[in-house]
Each structure stands twice: as structure tokens, then as C-alpha cells.
Write a protein that holds these residues in place. Structure first.
Motif, PDB file in Angstrom:
ATOM      1  N   HIS A  40      44.678  37.702  40.599  1.00  0.00           N
ATOM      2  CA  HIS A  40      43.667  37.754  39.459  1.00  0.00           C
ATOM      3  C   HIS A  40      43.997  36.057  38.830  1.00  0.00           C
ATOM      4  O   HIS A  40      45.002  35.691  38.499  1.00  0.00           O
ATOM      5  CB  HIS A  40      43.005  38.697  38.742  1.00  0.00           C
ATOM      6  CG  HIS A  40      43.020  39.603  39.058  1.00  0.00           C
ATOM      7  ND1 HIS A  40      41.898  40.037  40.166  1.00  0.00           N
ATOM      8  CD2 HIS A  40      44.216  40.862  40.033  1.00  0.00           C
ATOM      9  CE1 HIS A  40      42.711  41.932  40.337  1.00  0.00           C
ATOM     10  NE2 HIS A  40      43.962  41.709  40.658  1.00  0.00           N
ATOM     11  N   ARG A  41      42.385  35.189  37.966  1.00  0.00           N
ATOM     12  CA  ARG A  41      42.499  35.000  37.051  1.00  0.00           C
ATOM     13  C   ARG A  41      42.546  35.480  36.318  1.00  0.00           C
ATOM     14  O   ARG A  41      42.558  36.439  35.602  1.00  0.00           O
ATOM     15  CB  ARG A  41      41.457  33.615  37.049  1.00  0.00           C
ATOM     16  CG  ARG A  41      41.201  33.400  37.732  1.00  0.00           C
ATOM     17  CD  ARG A  41      42.476  31.124  37.652  1.00  0.00           C
ATOM     18  NE  ARG A  41      42.306  30.204  38.096  1.00  0.00           N
ATOM     19  CZ  ARG A  41      43.236  28.927  38.300  1.00  0.00           C
ATOM     20  NH1 ARG A  41      44.022  29.521  37.665  1.00  0.00           N
ATOM     21  NH2 ARG A  41      43.770  28.085  38.839  1.00  0.00           N
ATOM     22  N   ALA A  93      51.886  36.329  34.996  1.00  0.00           N
ATOM     23  CA  ALA A  93      52.096  37.693  34.496  1.00  0.00           C
ATOM     24  C   ALA A  93      51.871  39.152  35.684  1.00  0.00           C
ATOM     25  O   ALA A  93      50.777  38.773  36.594  1.00  0.00           O
ATOM     26  CB  ALA A  93      51.304  37.953  33.184  1.00  0.00           C
ATOM     27  N   VAL A  94      53.367  40.004  36.524  1.00  0.00           N
ATOM     28  CA  VAL A  94      52.765  41.022  36.854  1.00  0.00           C
ATOM     29  C   VAL A  94      52.658  41.649  35.940  1.00  0.00           C
ATOM     30  O   VAL A  94      53.396  42.687  35.173  1.00  0.00           O
ATOM     31  CB  VAL A  94      53.821  40.487  37.276  1.00  0.00           C
ATOM     32  CG1 VAL A  94      54.122  41.133  39.110  1.00  0.00           C
ATOM     33  CG2 VAL A  94      54.511  39.440  38.366  1.00  0.00           C
ATOM     34  N   VAL A 104      51.638  40.380  23.867  1.00  0.00           N
ATOM     35  CA  VAL A 104      51.266  38.409  23.073  1.00  0.00           C
ATOM     36  C   VAL A 104      51.687  37.748  24.932  1.00  0.00           C
ATOM     37  O   VAL A 104      51.473  36.820  25.008  1.00  0.00           O
ATOM     38  CB  VAL A 104      51.451  38.309  22.081  1.00  0.00           C
ATOM     39  CG1 VAL A 104      53.359  37.558  22.378  1.00  0.00           C
ATOM     40  CG2 VAL A 104      50.622  36.803  22.400  1.00  0.00           C
ATOM     41  N   GLU A 105      52.894  37.826  24.958  1.00  0.00           N
ATOM     42  CA  GLU A 105      53.495  36.875  26.351  1.00  0.00           C
ATOM     43  C   GLU A 105      52.420  36.971  27.563  1.00  0.00           C
ATOM     44  O   GLU A 105      52.334  35.941  27.999  1.00  0.00           O
ATOM     45  CB  GLU A 105      54.824  37.788  27.374  1.00  0.00           C
ATOM     46  CG  GLU A 105      55.913  37.654  26.453  1.00  0.00           C
ATOM     47  CD  GLU A 105      56.888  38.187  27.213  1.00  0.00           C
ATOM     48  OE1 GLU A 105      57.345  39.963  27.339  1.00  0.00           O
ATOM     49  OE2 GLU A 105      57.749  38.097  27.702  1.00  0.00           O
ATOM     50  N   ALA A 106      51.281  37.974  27.742  1.00  0.00           N
ATOM     51  CA  ALA A 106      50.485  37.821  28.824  1.00  0.00           C
ATOM     52  C   ALA A 106      49.693  36.944  28.814  1.00  0.00           C
ATOM     53  O   ALA A 106      48.587  36.250  29.730  1.00  0.00           O
ATOM     54  CB  ALA A 106      49.191  39.079  28.929  1.00  0.00           C
ATOM     55  N   VAL A 107      49.378  36.398  27.216  1.00  0.00           N
ATOM     56  CA  VAL A 107      48.528  35.473  26.643  1.00  0.00           C
ATOM     57  C   VAL A 107      48.820  33.652  27.020  1.00  0.00           C
ATOM     58  O   VAL A 107      47.976  33.302  28.137  1.00  0.00           O
ATOM     59  CB  VAL A 107      48.032  35.007  25.506  1.00  0.00           C
ATOM     60  CG1 VAL A 107      46.559  34.322  24.811  1.00  0.00           C
ATOM     61  CG2 VAL A 107      47.073  37.233  25.244  1.00  0.00           C
ATOM     62  N   SER A 108      50.152  33.834  27.482  1.00  0.00           N
ATOM     63  CA  SER A 108      51.166  32.344  26.797  1.00  0.00           C
ATOM     64  C   SER A 108      51.457  32.166  28.341  1.00  0.00           C
ATOM     65  O   SER A 108      51.709  30.979  28.659  1.00  0.00           O
ATOM     66  CB  SER A 108      51.400  32.248  25.888  1.00  0.00           C
ATOM     67  OG  SER A 108      52.609  33.027  25.853  1.00  0.00           O
ATOM     68  N   GLU A 109      51.693  33.609  29.249  1.00  0.00           N
ATOM     69  CA  GLU A 109      52.367  33.375  30.957  1.00  0.00           C
ATOM     70  C   GLU A 109      51.757  32.789  32.014  1.00  0.00           C
ATOM     71  O   GLU A 109      50.439  33.296  32.118  1.00  0.00           O
ATOM     72  CB  GLU A 109      52.945  34.861  31.476  1.00  0.00           C
ATOM     73  CG  GLU A 109      54.258  34.702  29.799  1.00  0.00           C
ATOM     74  CD  GLU A 109      55.008  33.971  30.207  1.00  0.00           C
ATOM     75  OE1 GLU A 109      55.898  33.022  31.338  1.00  0.00           O
ATOM     76  OE2 GLU A 109      56.013  33.706  29.246  1.00  0.00           O
ATOM     77  N   PRO A 110      52.104  31.571  32.628  1.00  0.00           N
ATOM     78  CA  PRO A 110      51.061  31.120  33.635  1.00  0.00           C
ATOM     79  C   PRO A 110      50.492  32.033  34.431  1.00  0.00           C
ATOM     80  O   PRO A 110      50.351  32.240  35.489  1.00  0.00           O
ATOM     81  CB  PRO A 110      51.650  29.677  33.809  1.00  0.00           C
ATOM     82  CG  PRO A 110      53.240  29.785  32.956  1.00  0.00           C
ATOM     83  CD  PRO A 110      53.253  30.658  32.370  1.00  0.00           C
ATOM     84  N   LEU A 123      46.648  36.489  36.967  1.00  0.00           N
ATOM     85  CA  LEU A 123      47.586  38.117  36.692  1.00  0.00           C
ATOM     86  C   LEU A 123      47.544  38.555  38.617  1.00  0.00           C
ATOM     87  O   LEU A 123      46.612  38.226  38.948  1.00  0.00           O
ATOM     88  CB  LEU A 123      46.829  38.858  36.178  1.00  0.00           C
ATOM     89  CG  LEU A 123      46.721  38.567  34.617  1.00  0.00           C
ATOM     90  CD1 LEU A 123      45.846  39.751  33.915  1.00  0.00           C
ATOM     91  CD2 LEU A 123      47.504  38.010  33.500  1.00  0.00           C
ATOM     92  N   VAL A 124      49.445  38.561  38.882  1.00  0.00           N
ATOM     93  CA  VAL A 124      49.746  39.098  39.839  1.00  0.00           C
ATOM     94  C   VAL A 124      50.227  40.710  40.242  1.00  0.00           C
ATOM     95  O   VAL A 124      50.686  41.717  39.034  1.00  0.00           O
ATOM     96  CB  VAL A 124      50.648  38.720  40.968  1.00  0.00           C
ATOM     97  CG1 VAL A 124      51.596  38.948  42.113  1.00  0.00           C
ATOM     98  CG2 VAL A 124      50.558  37.293  39.858  1.00  0.00           C
TER      99      VAL A 124
END
Length: 338
Positions: free
Chosen positions: A217-218, A185-186, A177-183, A227-228
């Protein structure tokens, strides 16, 4: 106190200071000291006391030579034969090691124009190696006069919006769920993760680092997030480094630009990485100098800093993103398997 029979001179070629082997110290000293005392030193004892006096001046000429352990730039020399003291006097290592090295290396490898050296031996393990910033090639100093009428202006062209993606589309099957909330993510490609956490050799004496390249990416699940995707970690060239710091130069950025252009894979500069030569702790991540470097150099909100803490045989990798104007915080990452 040391005797030179057990001490070596470690060599580094070019102003990138690439390791180039070792030479025993004793023959170099004898080539300087025997003419000085006016006799052969066969059978004599040479005693050396390395002094914590800084000398980072190069031996000028061709090739130029510099002591990379310049915090101990001087040595007290004492020569004894039996009960007789033949000679004792302090000298700069630049004088009694750098100068004969210059002559020797100039004869053996005349094509090389710059060398670094460091004394290695018992009792010198804690004397830090410091790699100076390389000089810019073809540098010209221009005296600037008074104010002049501006002939042209430069303004930044907005970058196109990055494409939208999800972590699943980038190869992460079960993101948290971190991926949804983090400005930010790598996603690290597995070969990048493998290189930074084990496969790539890193110095144990000076910090090393380089650049992270890939695609941004957005985040489709977080409209303001990115998303990096890191596809490659490229060692930086033309850097300065010591046990406690790592520095890029202008040429470092020029060369990474050339490298990415040569790869021709549409990759962007998505961040940088470097090592810390001590264990990772929860309380200490990037240093204040690291944060300054990132926030003053990597201005995109999605650019990240990777930190590799090296402790004996283990490594710990952490990633950081910008958090405001001049602070940083950790960024979650996932490893994309091939």
C-alpha cells in the motif's frame, strides 16, 4: 578415529533432500569390505578415520546418490582382528557407503531416483551438511549460434499504483511516529510472526528460507512511503543450502508463482526470509551474499528481507529494506493480531 558401530547414515530423498531416516553404517560397510578381504568380519574391529578431502561427485546410476557431507569425502579404513591387521586403505565414502546404499535403496524404494546421505556420529558434529542446488526438471541445453535478427521485443509494463492505506486501517491501533518517516514499514500478520519466531521447524544444520507474500500500500501519512502487509510466509522449494548460505533457483520462483496463483488471494511477492544459525548481534545482520541476493533479485523498493537468527531455543526476527542501489537497512515492523 571411530568404529562404525556407533555411527549412522542419515538419508535424504529426492533432490529437495527431505529427511528420510537413518541406517546403521556397519552393515553397509560389511557388505563391501567382506568380499574385499575375502572373509567374514564377525569379531573383527573396523576403525575409521574420516579425512577432510572433498568429494561431492554422485554415485551415478539409478537411483543416483550423493554425499551431503562431502567436505569429508574420504575415510581411512583399518580392519583388525586381535593383533593382526587384516586390511587398511583409504576409500571414498561414495564408494564404500554410496554404492551399497544405491543397491539397497534401489531395491527397497525403486520409485525414488535420487538420494543424499550424510554420516553422523561422535566426532563428526562439525562436518557441515551441504544441500546442492537441485537440477532443473526437463532441462535442455541449446547451442546458440551467431547474432540473429531480433524477431520481437519485450518491455516491462508499469504496475498500477498500490492503494493508499494507513497503519490503523491495516490493524495497527497505535503505530509509533516511525511509521510516518520510514520509506517502508511492515505489518506482519500474527500467524506469520508466530511461524518465523517459533512455530515453524527450521533445520539446525543448513540455512532455510522462503518467500513473503501479501499486499503493498501507499502510506497515506508518507506520500513516498509504502506499507507492506505480509499475510503468509511460504517455504521455498528447489533451493540450495549449507550451514552458511541459502540459494533460490529458477524453479523456486516458478513454484512460488504457482503457489500464489493457487491461493487466489491477490497476493504479491513482497519479499523473502531465511535463517542464520547463530545469535543475532547489532553489528551483523544480512551478509553481503544476502544483500547481493536481495538487490539483484527483489527490485521493488518495498520488497523486504526477513532474517531469523536461531540460537539454541531462541529466535530473533529482523526485517530489512533496500537503501540505495546495493545496501540495505532495517525496516520497522508491527504484528497484526487476528
Amino acid at each position: 578415529m571411530s568404529t562404525p558401530a556407533g555411527i549412522d547414515v542419515e538419508l535424504f530423498r529426492t533432490d529437495d533432500y527431505v529427511r528420510a531416516g537413518r541406517l546403521p553404517l556397519l552393515p553397509l560397510l560389511r557388505s563391501v569390505l567382506e568380499p574385499m578381504v575375502g572373509q567374514s568380519l564377525e569379531g573383527a574391529t573396523i576403525e575409521l578415520s574420516f579425512l577432510p578431502l572433498t568429494d561431492r561427485a554422485p554415485v551415478r546410476g539409478t537411483p543416483s546418490v550423493i554425499n551431503l557431507r562431502g567436505s569429508h569425502g574420504y575415510v581411512q579404513v583399518r580392519i583388525v582382528r586381535g593383533d593382526t591387521v587384516l586390511y587398511q586403505h583409504p576409500h571414498a565414502l561414495r564408494e564404500i557407503v554410496g554404492r551399497p546404499l544405491q543397491e539397497l535403496l534401489g531395491e527397497r524404494l525403486p520409485e525414488e531416483t535420487h538420494w543424499g546421505f550424510g554420516i553422523r556420529g561422535p566426532g563428526l558434529e562439525k562436518v557441515a551438511l551441504v544441500r546442492p542446488k537441485p537440477m532443473a526438471a526437463n532441462r535442455v541445453e541449446i547451442a546458440v549460434g551467431g547474432p540473429r535478427r531480433r524477431l520481437f521485443g519485450i518491455e516491462e509494463v508499469p504496475e498500477p499504483e498500490p492503494p493508499v492505506a494507513t497503519l490503523q486501517e491495516l490493524g495497527i491501533a497505535e503505530p509509533t511516529v516511525e511509521a510516518v518517516s520510514e520509506p517502508v514499514a511492515v505489518v506482519l500478520h500474527s500467524r506469520v510472526h508466530g511461524a518465523l519466531t517459533g512455530a515453524r521447524p527450521f533445520s539446525r544444520e543448513v540455512e532455510e528460507g522462503g518467500f513473503l507474500a501479501g499486499h503493498v500500500h501507499r502510506n497515506a501519512e508518507h506520500p513516498d512511503g509504502h506499507l507492506v502487509e505480509v499475510t503468509v510466509a511460504i517455504p521455498a522449494e528447489r533451493t540450495g543450502a549449507s550451514l552458511l548460505h541459502f540459494t533460490f533457483t529458477g524453479e523456486s520462483y516458478l513454484r512460488i508463482g504457482e503457489s500464489l496463483a493457487a491461493r487466489a488471494r491477490g497476493e504479491s511477492l513482497v519479499g523473502w526470509y531465511h535463517t542464520h544459525l547463530f545469535p543475532a548481534t547489532d553489528r551483523f545482520g544480512l551478509s553481503s551474499a544476502d544483500v547481493d541476493l536481495h538487490t539483484t533479485t527483489f527490485h521493488r523498493p518495498w520488497q523486504v528481507a526477513a532474517l531469523v537468527n536461531i540460537d539454541q531455543a531462541s529466535r530473533v526476527l529482523r526485517l530489512y529494506r533496500r537503501n540505495g542501489a546495493d545496501t540495505m537497512t532495517t525496516a520497522p515492523y508491527w504484528v497484526r493480531e487476528p
